[in-house]
Design a protein around this motif. Structure first.
Motif, PDB file in Angstrom:
ATOM      1  N   THR A 108       0.833  -1.203   0.000  1.00 33.78           N
ATOM      2  CA  THR A 108       0.000   0.000   0.000  1.00 33.78           C
ATOM      3  C   THR A 108       0.868   1.253   0.000  1.00 33.78           C
ATOM      4  N   MET A 109       1.851   1.291   0.882  1.00 37.53           N
ATOM      5  CA  MET A 109       2.766   2.438   0.954  1.00 37.53           C
ATOM      6  C   MET A 109       3.521   2.631  -0.356  1.00 37.53           C
ATOM      7  N   TYR A 110       3.930   1.524  -0.958  1.00 38.41           N
ATOM      8  CA  TYR A 110       4.723   1.599  -2.192  1.00 38.41           C
ATOM      9  C   TYR A 110       3.949   2.342  -3.282  1.00 38.41           C
ATOM     10  N   ILE A 111       2.695   1.979  -3.461  1.00 37.02           N
ATOM     11  CA  ILE A 111       1.876   2.625  -4.492  1.00 37.02           C
ATOM     12  C   ILE A 111       1.546   4.059  -4.115  1.00 37.02           C
ATOM     13  N   LYS A 112       1.215   4.285  -2.834  1.00 35.90           N
ATOM     14  CA  LYS A 112       0.811   5.621  -2.400  1.00 35.90           C
ATOM     15  C   LYS A 112       1.934   6.648  -2.528  1.00 35.90           C
ATOM     16  N   GLU A 113       3.158   6.225  -2.379  1.00 34.88           N
ATOM     17  CA  GLU A 113       4.271   7.171  -2.520  1.00 34.88           C
ATOM     18  C   GLU A 113       4.395   7.668  -3.954  1.00 34.88           C
ATOM     19  N   TYR A 114       3.885   6.926  -4.910  1.00 36.56           N
ATOM     20  CA  TYR A 114       3.867   7.395  -6.298  1.00 36.56           C
ATOM     21  C   TYR A 114       2.618   8.222  -6.591  1.00 36.56           C
ATOM     22  N   SER A 115       1.469   7.813  -6.049  1.00 37.72           N
ATOM     23  CA  SER A 115       0.214   8.480  -6.397  1.00 37.72           C
ATOM     24  C   SER A 115       0.010   9.785  -5.640  1.00 37.72           C
ATOM     25  N   GLY A 116       0.669   9.942  -4.491  1.00 33.77           N
ATOM     26  CA  GLY A 116       0.418  11.086  -3.620  1.00 33.77           C
ATOM     27  C   GLY A 116      -0.610  10.700  -2.568  1.00 33.77           C
ATOM     28  N   ARG A 117      -0.543  11.375  -1.415  1.00 33.36           N
ATOM     29  CA  ARG A 117      -1.436  11.032  -0.312  1.00 33.36           C
ATOM     30  C   ARG A 117      -2.906  11.234  -0.691  1.00 33.36           C
ATOM     31  N   LEU A 118      -3.212  12.330  -1.394  1.00 36.82           N
ATOM     32  CA  LEU A 118      -4.597  12.630  -1.773  1.00 36.82           C
ATOM     33  C   LEU A 118      -4.632  12.966  -3.249  1.00 36.82           C
ATOM     34  N   SER A 119      -5.324  12.161  -4.030  1.00 31.32           N
ATOM     35  CA  SER A 119      -5.337  12.385  -5.475  1.00 31.32           C
ATOM     36  C   SER A 119      -6.725  12.091  -6.009  1.00 31.32           C
ATOM     37  N   ALA A 120      -6.838  12.051  -7.341  1.00 26.83           N
ATOM     38  CA  ALA A 120      -8.135  11.818  -7.971  1.00 26.83           C
ATOM     39  C   ALA A 120      -8.474  10.344  -8.084  1.00 26.83           C
ATOM     40  N   PHE A 121      -7.521   9.460  -7.721  1.00 25.93           N
ATOM     41  CA  PHE A 121      -7.925   8.051  -7.766  1.00 25.93           C
ATOM     42  C   PHE A 121      -8.082   7.493  -6.361  1.00 25.93           C
ATOM     43  N   CYS A 122      -8.899   6.462  -6.270  1.00 26.98           N
ATOM     44  CA  CYS A 122      -9.260   5.902  -4.973  1.00 26.98           C
ATOM     45  C   CYS A 122      -8.115   5.047  -4.446  1.00 26.98           C
ATOM     46  N   GLY A 123      -7.275   5.650  -3.617  1.00 21.47           N
ATOM     47  CA  GLY A 123      -6.155   4.914  -3.043  1.00 21.47           C
ATOM     48  C   GLY A 123      -6.617   3.787  -2.143  1.00 21.47           C
ATOM     49  N   CYS A 124      -7.791   3.942  -1.523  1.00 19.51           N
ATOM     50  CA  CYS A 124      -8.325   2.881  -0.674  1.00 19.51           C
ATOM     51  C   CYS A 124      -8.514   1.610  -1.491  1.00 19.51           C
ATOM     52  N   GLY A 125      -9.172   1.750  -2.636  1.00 21.54           N
ATOM     53  CA  GLY A 125      -9.432   0.587  -3.468  1.00 21.54           C
ATOM     54  C   GLY A 125      -8.204   0.105  -4.204  1.00 21.54           C
ATOM     55  N   ILE A 126      -7.444   1.050  -4.771  1.00 20.63           N
ATOM     56  CA  ILE A 126      -6.346   0.670  -5.672  1.00 20.63           C
ATOM     57  C   ILE A 126      -5.082   0.307  -4.899  1.00 20.63           C
ATOM     58  N   ALA A 127      -4.606   1.227  -4.061  1.00 11.59           N
ATOM     59  CA  ALA A 127      -3.356   0.979  -3.338  1.00 11.59           C
ATOM     60  C   ALA A 127      -3.563  -0.036  -2.212  1.00 11.59           C
ATOM     61  N   ALA A 128      -4.497   0.267  -1.290  1.00  9.94           N
ATOM     62  CA  ALA A 128      -4.727  -0.656  -0.183  1.00  9.94           C
ATOM     63  C   ALA A 128      -5.353  -1.959  -0.672  1.00  9.94           C
ATOM     64  N   GLY A 129      -6.202  -1.883  -1.703  1.00  6.18           N
ATOM     65  CA  GLY A 129      -6.780  -3.101  -2.267  1.00  6.18           C
ATOM     66  C   GLY A 129      -5.708  -4.015  -2.830  1.00  6.18           C
ATOM     67  N   THR A 130      -4.716  -3.436  -3.512  1.00  7.85           N
ATOM     68  CA  THR A 130      -3.619  -4.246  -4.057  1.00  7.85           C
ATOM     69  C   THR A 130      -2.755  -4.801  -2.935  1.00  7.85           C
ATOM     70  N   GLY A 131      -2.474  -3.964  -1.925  1.00  7.12           N
ATOM     71  CA  GLY A 131      -1.712  -4.456  -0.777  1.00  7.12           C
ATOM     72  C   GLY A 131      -2.417  -5.627  -0.110  1.00  7.12           C
ATOM     73  N   MET A 132      -3.714  -5.466   0.116  1.00  9.82           N
ATOM     74  CA  MET A 132      -4.488  -6.523   0.765  1.00  9.82           C
ATOM     75  C   MET A 132      -4.514  -7.782  -0.087  1.00  9.82           C
TER      76      MET A 132
END
Length: 428
Positions: free
Chosen positions: A301-325
């Motif tokens: 999750t952290m790995y992806i979020k460091e590229y996307s930014g903490r707050l952006s136009a894509f759903c980090g919950c679904g994409i970053a944390a979803g991929t981590g999970m």
């Protein structure tokens, strides 16, 4: 202590309600404490992600929502010592006083710019003083405090005013590791070193219980019904949907218990952990496996979020944390490194591009989609089925794939971010 253990420990924090209202209230409260006298005006300027995420989500202790009320509550009753739990303990009288301030036009909240880096500039004016608090990079990272035009404290971050393309920030720690090295860490780290992760499960379960008991969490009630009226059934997916998205719904409704956040987000923290807890409960993997899987989930999750930014136009919950999970789930089911790489490609091909339209009731729906996608991605990957690297935004390596996922968000979706904010403001 392992470097990656320290990274998880420092990032894993309790957050009451959606993180952004707490951060806004924290900023205003931090400015208020350096002033005396009656508050005459509050002005909060926010980057688009902060502005959008707090735009219409529930506020703990309040019957209202939105940036103006969060800002007013920051001046009325928020406790800056509590950080992201600054709104803990808000009373009905506090809520009414904050509402009066909004009605009187004392409070102003503005969109400062479109951007994924967190920025909060909170200015509190009283009869005798003016204090400004400037936050950059993360939700509670104060970099400067000004009182009556004079800087009274600074973190010494001279680069904060430079354009994004001129910043020379150090490479994020997590990006110094490959997926192979992260997996090696997850497999060998002493279990006693990561047993603090247990707190995430207990805290998020208490939040779920709060939602179920409140009568307000309609999605959680339906998911409970679909799970045979049991919080833990013999169906891993249905149990995961309930534990995960029931907790997310309680969070966005602004109920009174905190979530355990990761990368500054309670919803990220919930998605990254609760489906794994469901797998542990239903499928019987050992607790040690659960903790190692959660560590893997957090790090991806952290790995992806460091590229996307903490707050952006894509759903980090679904994409970053979803991929981590999804990676953690695959780990719990015995996946090797190649299978986990297949999971990452499947998630990148399936979910990348899901928008974030702020912290709101819709987060639970996005969580439902993410959990479904994760379970399907893992099932396929364990059968040696995946979208191959030649297709779409998948890279030759899992590191490249995650970097491309992040780039879709920032800078890729900057225009999308503006459109989302425009729509939300038109509705308002």
């Amino acid at each position: 202590m392992e470097e990656l253990t320290r990274l998880i420990r420092e990032d894993m924090k309790p957050a009451l309600g959606v993180t952004e209202p707490g951060a806004i209230a924290f900023a205003v409260a931090s400015a208020k404490k350096y002033t005396s006298g009656e508050v005459k005006h509050i002005r909060v300027a926010l980057n688009s992600g902060m502005y959008k995420n707090a735009f219409n989500c529930g506020i703990p202790g309040s019957s209202r929502f939105g940036n103006l009320y969060e800002s007013a509550l920051g001046a009325v009753a928020a406790d800056p010592q509590k950080g992201l739990e600054s709104l803990d303990g808000i009373s009905r009288a506090d809520d009414e006083k904050a509402a009066q301030m909004v009605e009187q036009g004392i409070v102003e909240a503005v969109l400062d710019h479109i951007g994924s880096e967190i920025t909060i500039d909170a200015v509190v004016e009283t009869e005798t003083d003016t204090c400004a608090v400037h936050i950059r990079g993360s939700h509670t990272n104060i970099v400067e405090i000004e009182k009556n035009g004079t800087c009274i404290w600074s973190a010494g971050q001279e680069q904060k005013s430079l354009p994004e393309d001129q910043k020379t920030e150090e490479e994020p720690l997590i990006h110094r590791y490959s997926v192979h090295e992260i997996l090696d860490y997850v497999r060998r780290v002493p279990i006693g070193e990561i047993d603090f992760i247990r707190e995430a499960f207990s805290m998020n379960l208490e939040l779920l219980e709060e939602g179920l008991e409140s009568g307000r969490a309609v999605i959680a009630a339906q998911l409970l019904k679909e799970n045979g009226g049991e919080k833990i059934s013999n169906d891993t997916l249905k149990t995961a949907q309930l534990l995960c998205n029931g907790a997310i719904e309680a969070r966005v409704l602004g109920l009174s218990r905190p979530a355990m956040s990761i990368t500054g987000s309670g919803a990220h923290g919930i998605i990254a952990t609760m489906p794994l807890y469901a797998c542990w409960q239903v499928e019987g993997a050992g607790e040690e496996t659960l903790l190692r899987a959660a560590a893997l989930s957090y790090l991806i999750t952290m790995y992806i979020k460091e590229y996307s930014g903490r707050l952006s136009a894509f759903c980090g919950c679904g994409i970053a944390a979803g991929t981590g999970m999804a990676c953690g789930l695959a780990f719990m089911r015995g996946a090797d490194e190649e299978a986990i790489e297949r999971v990452i490609r499947n998630m990148a091909s399936g979910l990348t591009g899901m928008i974030c339209d702020g912290g709101n009731h819709g987060c639970a729906m996005k969580g439902i989609v993410a959990v479904d996608a994760a379970f399907r991605s893992v099932d396929l990957a364990l059968q040696k089925i995946s979208i191959e690297a030649i297709h779409g935004i998948n890279g030759k390596t899992p590191e490249d794939t995650m970097r491309y996922m992040g780039l879709i968000a920032s800078p890729g979706m900057t225009g999308t971010e503006k459109t989302i904010v425009d729509i939300m403001e038109q509705k308002n």
